[in-house]
Design a protein around this motif. Structure first.
Motif, PDB file in Angstrom:
ATOM      1  N   VAL A  84      -7.412  46.497   3.608  1.00  0.00           N
ATOM      2  CA  VAL A  84      -8.744  46.985   3.235  1.00  0.00           C
ATOM      3  C   VAL A  84      -9.304  47.905   4.311  1.00  0.00           C
ATOM      4  O   VAL A  84      -9.869  48.974   4.030  1.00  0.00           O
ATOM      5  CB  VAL A  84      -9.697  45.799   2.973  1.00  0.00           C
ATOM      6  CG1 VAL A  84     -11.139  46.287   2.805  1.00  0.00           C
ATOM      7  CG2 VAL A  84      -9.258  45.030   1.728  1.00  0.00           C
ATOM      8  N   MET A  85      -9.151  47.525   5.574  1.00  0.00           N
ATOM      9  CA  MET A  85      -9.667  48.336   6.669  1.00  0.00           C
ATOM     10  C   MET A  85      -8.945  49.682   6.752  1.00  0.00           C
ATOM     11  O   MET A  85      -9.542  50.692   7.137  1.00  0.00           O
ATOM     12  CB  MET A  85      -9.535  47.578   7.988  1.00  0.00           C
ATOM     13  CG  MET A  85     -10.559  46.475   8.168  1.00  0.00           C
ATOM     14  SD  MET A  85     -12.265  47.094   8.182  1.00  0.00           S
ATOM     15  CE  MET A  85     -12.269  48.058   9.686  1.00  0.00           C
ATOM     16  N   ALA A  86      -7.647  49.714   6.395  1.00  0.00           N
ATOM     17  CA  ALA A  86      -6.918  50.984   6.392  1.00  0.00           C
ATOM     18  C   ALA A  86      -7.560  51.961   5.414  1.00  0.00           C
ATOM     19  O   ALA A  86      -7.716  53.156   5.715  1.00  0.00           O
ATOM     20  CB  ALA A  86      -5.452  50.745   6.029  1.00  0.00           C
ATOM     21  N   PHE A  87      -7.946  51.459   4.246  1.00  0.00           N
ATOM     22  CA  PHE A  87      -8.629  52.319   3.267  1.00  0.00           C
ATOM     23  C   PHE A  87      -9.978  52.785   3.809  1.00  0.00           C
ATOM     24  O   PHE A  87     -10.310  53.973   3.741  1.00  0.00           O
ATOM     25  CB  PHE A  87      -8.823  51.576   1.946  1.00  0.00           C
ATOM     26  CG  PHE A  87      -9.675  52.333   0.956  1.00  0.00           C
ATOM     27  CD1 PHE A  87      -9.105  53.306   0.138  1.00  0.00           C
ATOM     28  CD2 PHE A  87     -11.036  52.094   0.849  1.00  0.00           C
ATOM     29  CE1 PHE A  87      -9.885  54.024  -0.757  1.00  0.00           C
ATOM     30  CE2 PHE A  87     -11.825  52.801  -0.051  1.00  0.00           C
ATOM     31  CZ  PHE A  87     -11.245  53.764  -0.855  1.00  0.00           C
ATOM     32  N   GLN A  88     -10.771  51.850   4.323  1.00  0.00           N
ATOM     33  CA  GLN A  88     -12.121  52.207   4.757  1.00  0.00           C
ATOM     34  C   GLN A  88     -12.096  53.213   5.906  1.00  0.00           C
ATOM     35  O   GLN A  88     -12.891  54.156   5.930  1.00  0.00           O
ATOM     36  CB  GLN A  88     -12.880  50.948   5.168  1.00  0.00           C
ATOM     37  CG  GLN A  88     -13.233  50.040   3.988  1.00  0.00           C
ATOM     38  CD  GLN A  88     -14.057  48.844   4.392  1.00  0.00           C
ATOM     39  OE1 GLN A  88     -13.711  48.143   5.343  1.00  0.00           O
ATOM     40  NE2 GLN A  88     -15.127  48.589   3.684  1.00  0.00           N
ATOM     41  N   ALA A  89     -11.192  53.023   6.857  1.00  0.00           N
ATOM     42  CA  ALA A  89     -11.107  53.953   7.988  1.00  0.00           C
ATOM     43  C   ALA A  89     -10.646  55.329   7.526  1.00  0.00           C
ATOM     44  O   ALA A  89     -11.204  56.359   7.933  1.00  0.00           O
ATOM     45  CB  ALA A  89     -10.154  53.394   9.042  1.00  0.00           C
ATOM     46  N   ALA A  90      -9.619  55.361   6.667  1.00  0.00           N
ATOM     47  CA  ALA A  90      -9.123  56.646   6.168  1.00  0.00           C
ATOM     48  C   ALA A  90     -10.172  57.336   5.302  1.00  0.00           C
ATOM     49  O   ALA A  90     -10.308  58.569   5.330  1.00  0.00           O
ATOM     50  CB  ALA A  90      -7.835  56.425   5.370  1.00  0.00           C
ATOM     51  N   TYR A  91     -10.908  56.555   4.530  1.00  0.00           N
ATOM     52  CA  TYR A  91     -11.960  57.102   3.663  1.00  0.00           C
ATOM     53  C   TYR A  91     -13.057  57.744   4.507  1.00  0.00           C
ATOM     54  O   TYR A  91     -13.522  58.854   4.216  1.00  0.00           O
ATOM     55  CB  TYR A  91     -12.517  55.974   2.807  1.00  0.00           C
ATOM     56  CG  TYR A  91     -13.489  56.390   1.727  1.00  0.00           C
ATOM     57  CD1 TYR A  91     -13.082  57.217   0.679  1.00  0.00           C
ATOM     58  CD2 TYR A  91     -14.800  55.926   1.731  1.00  0.00           C
ATOM     59  CE1 TYR A  91     -13.962  57.574  -0.332  1.00  0.00           C
ATOM     60  CE2 TYR A  91     -15.690  56.283   0.729  1.00  0.00           C
ATOM     61  CZ  TYR A  91     -15.266  57.108  -0.297  1.00  0.00           C
ATOM     62  OH  TYR A  91     -16.135  57.467  -1.294  1.00  0.00           O
ATOM     63  N   ALA A  92     -13.464  57.068   5.580  1.00  0.00           N
ATOM     64  CA  ALA A  92     -14.505  57.608   6.451  1.00  0.00           C
ATOM     65  C   ALA A  92     -14.046  58.890   7.141  1.00  0.00           C
ATOM     66  O   ALA A  92     -14.740  59.913   7.123  1.00  0.00           O
ATOM     67  CB  ALA A  92     -14.916  56.561   7.489  1.00  0.00           C
ATOM     68  N   LEU A  93     -12.860  58.859   7.744  1.00  0.00           N
ATOM     69  CA  LEU A  93     -12.353  60.046   8.428  1.00  0.00           C
ATOM     70  C   LEU A  93     -12.016  61.157   7.443  1.00  0.00           C
ATOM     71  O   LEU A  93     -12.204  62.345   7.734  1.00  0.00           O
ATOM     72  CB  LEU A  93     -11.113  59.675   9.256  1.00  0.00           C
ATOM     73  CG  LEU A  93     -11.369  58.775  10.462  1.00  0.00           C
ATOM     74  CD1 LEU A  93     -10.048  58.286  11.050  1.00  0.00           C
ATOM     75  CD2 LEU A  93     -12.175  59.512  11.529  1.00  0.00           C
ATOM     76  N   GLY A  94     -11.524  60.763   6.266  1.00  0.00           N
ATOM     77  CA  GLY A  94     -11.161  61.749   5.250  1.00  0.00           C
ATOM     78  C   GLY A  94     -12.337  62.586   4.793  1.00  0.00           C
ATOM     79  O   GLY A  94     -12.174  63.757   4.417  1.00  0.00           O
ATOM     80  N   TYR A  95     -13.537  62.015   4.830  1.00  0.00           N
ATOM     81  CA  TYR A  95     -14.725  62.766   4.437  1.00  0.00           C
ATOM     82  C   TYR A  95     -14.881  64.032   5.289  1.00  0.00           C
ATOM     83  O   TYR A  95     -15.256  65.096   4.782  1.00  0.00           O
ATOM     84  CB  TYR A  95     -15.974  61.902   4.585  1.00  0.00           C
ATOM     85  CG  TYR A  95     -16.519  61.352   3.293  1.00  0.00           C
ATOM     86  CD1 TYR A  95     -17.168  62.179   2.392  1.00  0.00           C
ATOM     87  CD2 TYR A  95     -16.410  60.004   2.983  1.00  0.00           C
ATOM     88  CE1 TYR A  95     -17.693  61.682   1.211  1.00  0.00           C
ATOM     89  CE2 TYR A  95     -16.921  59.495   1.800  1.00  0.00           C
ATOM     90  CZ  TYR A  95     -17.565  60.334   0.922  1.00  0.00           C
ATOM     91  OH  TYR A  95     -18.074  59.841  -0.247  1.00  0.00           O
TER      92      TYR A  95
END
Length: 438
Positions: free
Chosen positions: A64-75
């Motif tokens: 779950v944290m992998a998604f959230q971190a990538a989602y934040a940086l991906g923005y």
């Protein structure tokens, strides 16, 4: 007398005509639905995957944290990409990345490979809202933009609601296992990509917009700045007004998505993945809030109020709608809790639709994606802080949500205060002249 003279001197209003621009809203609505089905599917399949692959709670938390971190940086990356190449190409790249990431779940066999697939999904899906707002700024005038975004934003909960039936259709109706479910559901992303590249272009290039509708779309005053790079965006108080608003309020939505099922299971012994009616009621109320919030903001502008007043008054009203969360904990009647939480979700979505309309009010179209990216990054960081702090508070209080829900009611007023402090008039940004070449 002065007002009468000003009205007489004002140019005649441009009539609102044509409806092709709403085809773009329908396309973005469908894309949002697919986006949220893809991101929600893992959560509903987690028990099956945990049994099959022997995950621990920590393993799932890392995924779950992998998604959230990538989602934040991906923005940050996706916002820039969409400004650089435009929403047609930029969002097409985002859809491609998230579809590959979604399908990759079906081939993953270890925690690390699931983290990679989840991170790819997060990076791609981070391009969604920068594309939505950038496209809305191209296709809708300021008076109508919040209403259009409200409709698109309402699809987030439609996607959440449809995820369980979609999984049931694939796994029960068609007999797929979980790997095939991820792989074959990825075909929807391929169809979405084809539709987007086929249907989307700017209003002048599409060839399907009448002259009257084009005049309505383009009747806002011309922008004073054509382009604004990252180096200048991060120096603007207006960008940080939006980012702080997202940092404070986005975590509430993440809390509701990830913790509501657990709250109902612990409090009322109800599994929302099985008993869908409470979830449907709450999320349909949130849909109504998204649409109504956008409509109210746009209606206030139509009736002569300033953009500044319309946006901030709507956000304050939306914040008031979240206050029922104060009375949820301790309720023995589950259905009353469903209604109160549903009203709070409606308030959040009304706020979300309105705050997403603010960057095009202040920034040129070719900078909107980057500003949305900055806000999305801030919201993602806030979501990770909320996830960690929620667990700590629940451990410390024996699972009591009172403090958490109370904090959720405060952040909207703090956000409006921060936005007003940093951008008192929501005026367009000013840019100093470039220094002369040496």
């Amino acid at each position: 007398m002065a007002q009468a003279f000003a009205d007489a001197a004002a140019p005649p209003p441009v009539p609102r005509t044509g409806r092709y621009r709403w085809t773009i809203v329908a396309l973005l609505f469908a894309a949002t639905t697919v986006n949220y089905i893809d991101r929600t599917m893992l959560g509903l399949l987690a028990p099956t995957l945990g049994d099959d692959l022997g995950w621990t709670e920590n393993d799932y938390g890392n995924i779950v944290m992998a998604f959230q971190a990538a989602y934040a940086l991906g923005y940050l990356f996706m916002g820039w990409l969409i400004d650089r190449f435009g929403p047609r190409i930029g969002y097409g790249i985002a859809i491609t990345i998230w579809t590959i990431g979604h399908v990759a779940h079906g081939f993953a066999s270890s925690v690390v490979s699931f983290m990679v697939a989840r991170a790819m999904l997060g990076v791609g899906e981070a391009g969604h809202f920068p594309a939505v707002v950038r496209a809305s700024s191209e296709w809708f005038p300021q008076k109508e933009r919040a209403y259009a975004i409200g409709w698109v934003n309402s699809a987030t909960t439609i996607g959440v609601i449809l995820t369980a039936p979609a999984i049931t259709l694939l796994m029960v109706g068609l007999g797929f296992d979980w790997r095939e479910t991820f792989i074959y559901s990825g075909l929807v992303g391929v169809v979405l990509l084809v539709l987007w590249l086929w249907k989307y272009s700017n209003p002048r290039d599409t060839g399907r917009v009448s002259e009257g509708e084009l005049a309505w779309i383009e009747h806002d005053p011309p922008e004073r700045v054509e382009k604004l790079g990252w180096g200048r965006i991060v120096t603007k108080r207006e960008a940080w007004a939006f980012a702080i608003g997202k940092f404070l309020t986005d975590p509430v939505w993440f809390l509701m998505l990830f913790w509501l099922p657990k709250y109902f299971a612990d409090t009322y012994d109800v599994d929302l993945k099985v008993v869908l009616l409470p979830m449907i009621i709450m999320y349909l109320l949130s849909d109504a809030g998204s649409i109504i919030g956008g409509w109210v903001s746009s209606k206030l502008i139509h009736t002569g109020h300033s953009v500044n007043f319309a946006r901030k008054a709507t956000m304050l009203g939306a914040g008031c709608c979240v206050l029922p969360l104060l009375f949820v904990t301790g309720l023995s009647n589950m259905w009353l809790a469903v209604v109160l939480i549903g009203i709070a979700l409606a308030g959040h979505q009304a706020f979300s639709s309105t705050i997403l309309s603010i960057p095009p009010d202040m920034f040129p179209k070719r900078a909107v994606g980057s500003v949305i990216g900055l806000g999305g990054f801030a919201g993602g960081i806030g979501g990770m802080i909320m996830a960690k702090s929620t667990g700590l508070v629940l451990d410390a209080t024996g699972g009591n949500y009172t403090v958490i829900f109370a904090a959720c009611t405060v952040v909207y007023f703090l956000a409006v205060g921060a936005i007003h402090l940093l951008s008192p008039r929501l005026a367009q940004v000013t840019v100093e002249s470039e220094p002369p070449a040496a």
